[in-house]
Every structure is written in C-alpha cells, then in structure tokens.
Design an enzyme around this catalytic site. Structure first.
Site, PDB file in Angstrom:
ATOM      1  N   ASP A 172      -0.976  -6.169   0.020  1.00 39.20           N
ATOM      2  CA  ASP A 172      -1.335  -5.508   1.282  1.00 39.20           C
ATOM      3  C   ASP A 172      -2.837  -5.362   1.419  1.00 39.20           C
ATOM      4  OD1 ASP A 172       0.865  -4.999   2.874  1.00 39.20           O
ATOM      5  OD2 ASP A 172       1.345  -3.097   1.891  1.00 39.20           O
ATOM      6  N   ASP A 221       0.834  -1.204   0.000  1.00 34.09           N
ATOM      7  CA  ASP A 221       0.000   0.000   0.000  1.00 34.09           C
ATOM      8  C   ASP A 221       0.872   1.258   0.000  1.00 34.09           C
ATOM      9  OD1 ASP A 221       0.876  -0.165   2.589  1.00 34.09           O
ATOM     10  OD2 ASP A 221      -1.093   0.046   3.527  1.00 34.09           O
ATOM     11  N   GLU A 255       9.817  -3.866   9.975  1.00 36.06           N
ATOM     12  CA  GLU A 255      10.198  -2.594   9.350  1.00 36.06           C
ATOM     13  C   GLU A 255      10.816  -1.641  10.374  1.00 36.06           C
ATOM     14  OE1 GLU A 255       7.293  -0.790   6.769  1.00 36.06           O
ATOM     15  OE2 GLU A 255       8.500   1.017   6.518  1.00 36.06           O
TER      16      GLU A 255
HETATM   17  O1  KIV Z   1       3.645  -1.142   1.521  1.00 41.02           O
HETATM   18  C1  KIV Z   1       4.825  -1.512   1.454  1.00 41.02           C
HETATM   19  O2  KIV Z   1       5.550  -1.238   0.495  1.00 41.02           O
HETATM   20  C2  KIV Z   1       5.340  -2.299   2.556  1.00 41.02           C
HETATM   21  C3  KIV Z   1       6.823  -2.538   2.581  1.00 41.02           C
HETATM   22  C4  KIV Z   1       7.519  -1.305   2.984  1.00 41.02           C
HETATM   23  C5  KIV Z   1       7.181  -3.687   3.424  1.00 41.02           C
HETATM   24  O3  KIV Z   1       4.613  -2.703   3.391  1.00 41.02           O
END
Ligand code: KIV
Length: 295
Positions: A103, A64, A203
């Site tokens: 996501d 996301d 993260e």
């Molecule tokens: O949304 C995303 O790109 C992520 C990564 C930073 C792991 O969740």
C-alpha cells in the site's frame, strides 16, 4: 554485498531454499489470466509472510491496515512511508517467492506527481514491492496511476470503502448502495483500468455491484466484503486468524488464535509463578567437576 537484480531494478535477498521448493513467484500476466479465483491475504511481518507463502496464497498485501491491526492507531492515516517500508521488507524476507503488493500510505501520493513517483520507487526498490496499491480515482490519482504504470511500476487500484478517506466517506460503511454512488464506483472502476491499473480491490460494496464491475472489466477484481463474484478475495490476516478484537461481518474467522494466545500466556504466567517452568527438560547441564572449581 552483491545481490541479484530483479525486474524493474529492485533488489532483495535471494529466495531461501524452502521458498524455491514452493516454486517461483507468479508474474503479473499469470495473475491476470489465472483461471482459478485469486487468493490475497495481508501480511505485516516476517512470520506472516512465511505462513502466507507456505499456505500457497497468490498475493500478499502489505496493507496500511497495519496501522490499525499492528500499530494500534484508530485509522490508517498516521501510517507513514517509513512504516510501510519497514514492514514490507520484513514480509519480503518471509515470502521471497510470493507476489507482493504494498500500500502507498496516506500522504505519499497526494502531494504531487513527483512525490508519488518517489514513494512508489522506494516501495519497489527498498521495500521489495512487486506492485503498489493506491486508493481512490480522483483525476490526480488517475494521473499517478498512469505515470507509474507507464514507467513499469504495476498498480493495484482500491475502490468502494477506501479507509484512507474514511472521514470524507462518512465513516466505515457500505459504499455504492444508491444509484448515484453505485454509478460512481462503476465509472471509477473503468477509469482505473483505463489509467493502467492491472487489478482492483473492491471493498465493502454490494455483491451484485461487484459482479457488474467484474463482468465489465478485463482486469481482475479482488473483493473484501464485496461478495463471491469477484475474481479473487482478500482478507486481513488478523481478522481471518481471530487476532483482531472485533469479529467483522466481512471476514470469516478461520481460527481463534487471539484466544489461544491469551490462554497460552496465562499458562506461562501461572507456571512461572508456581515454579513449574522451566523444568529439567528446559535447562542445560554443566559437569560437576567444572562447577566444583567455581565453588
Ligand atoms: O490495508 C489493507 O489491508 C487493505 C485491504 C483491506 C484490502 O487495503
């Protein structure tokens, strides 16, 4: 049009011939037992999906973060399920033979179990996701993870800096530096594993905390800004290719495509204005006798 049925009942277009040349998608057990470090990269559209697959990455993540890097929002909160589906379908078309995590956007799993299940099913069935990713480890989110994984939807957890709750975390900053917050992340990691997550993204946490979590868990840890000891790494496509505006400490830039794009666009602008483009080589011909009839 009839399309092949894949595990978990979702359908998508058959792999293109060049995808087959690259072999078949890794399965979930293969990902979990891969002896080498796992490589994950975000992708938000068809060309990025194609490039990720051609590069041989293990997993593409339709993150996301597309809210920030391709839609121009200042956080991930405005990203909708519809946005995720739109982008996931494009990435799937580009990377039919690559394991794809999508996501679950903010709001799609925060308003009850039934809604969370519907959102996850849509991402699998309409978006072509092989797994969905959720941020956090509250009791409600752990319950969503349990229900999804029991029902055959593989779940990736996301701990540490969780951008969807950036405001509650006090901004985008390193998490788990003091004893209480480090202990919380360690406990959450155990909890998401117990709830059925098959992989966890960590993260922006200290490298030694990520190492401890990696040693304690039996599911793979994937780090971003979490040091070298995780089982795998993930980077945002635009960060690693130099397409995002600000260089980030957590991301190595492997190219400067943003600068190259601007200079290519400047050359194009200049050539159109000066009449150098299009040239004879860029033009099509018509026979004189055909053209004569039009005069
Ligand atoms: O949304 C995303 O790109 C992520 C990564 C930073 C792991 O969740």
């Amino acid at each position: 049009m009839s399309r092949p049925l894949y595990p978990f009942g979702y359908t998508f277009s058959p792999p293109s011939p060049d995808a087959r040349l690259l072999g078949v998608k890794l399965t979930l057990p293969q990902l979990q037992s891969n002896p080498q470090p796992l490589v994950m990269v975000t992708a938000y559209d068809y060309p990025a999906g194609r490039q990720a697959q051609a590069a041989g990455v293990d997993v593409v993540l339709v993150g996301d973060s597309l809210g920030n890097v391709v839609l121009g929002y200042d956080s991930t909160a405005p990203v909708t399920l519809g946005d995720m589906l739109h982008h996931a379908r494009a990435v799937r078309r580009g990377a039919p033979a690559t394991f794809m995590v999508v996501d679950m956007p903010f709001g799609s799993y925060h308003m009850g179990l039934e809604m969370a299940q519907k959102s996850a099913v849509a991402l699998v069935q309409e978006g072509g996701a092989d797994a969905v990713k959720l941020e956090g480890a509250s009791p409600e989110i752990l319950e969503v993870m349990r229900v999804l994984s029991r029902n055959g939807i593989p779940v990736v957890a996301h701990l540490g800096l969780t951008p969807q709750t950036e405001i509650a975390l006090g901004g985008l900053k390193v998490q788990g530096r003091d004893e209480a917050s480090a202990k919380l992340i360690l406990d959450q990691a155990q909890a998401v594993q117990d709830a059925g997550a098959f992989m966890v993204v960590l993260e922006v946490i200290p490298a030694r905390l990520a190492r401890l979590i990696t040693d304690r868990l039996h599911i793979p840890t994937i780090g971003i800004g979490a040091g070298p000891h995780c089982k795998g790494q993930v980077l945002v496509y635009h960060d690693l290719l130099g397409l995002s505006d600000t260089p980030k400490k957590i991301a190595k830039r492997y190219a400067e495509l943003g600068q190259q794009s601007v200079s290519a666009l400047q050359s194009y602008t200049q050539e159109v204005r000066s009449g150098t483009f299009p040239s004879k080589e860029n033009s099509f011909i018509i026979k004189d006798d055909v053209l004569d009839k039009l005069y």
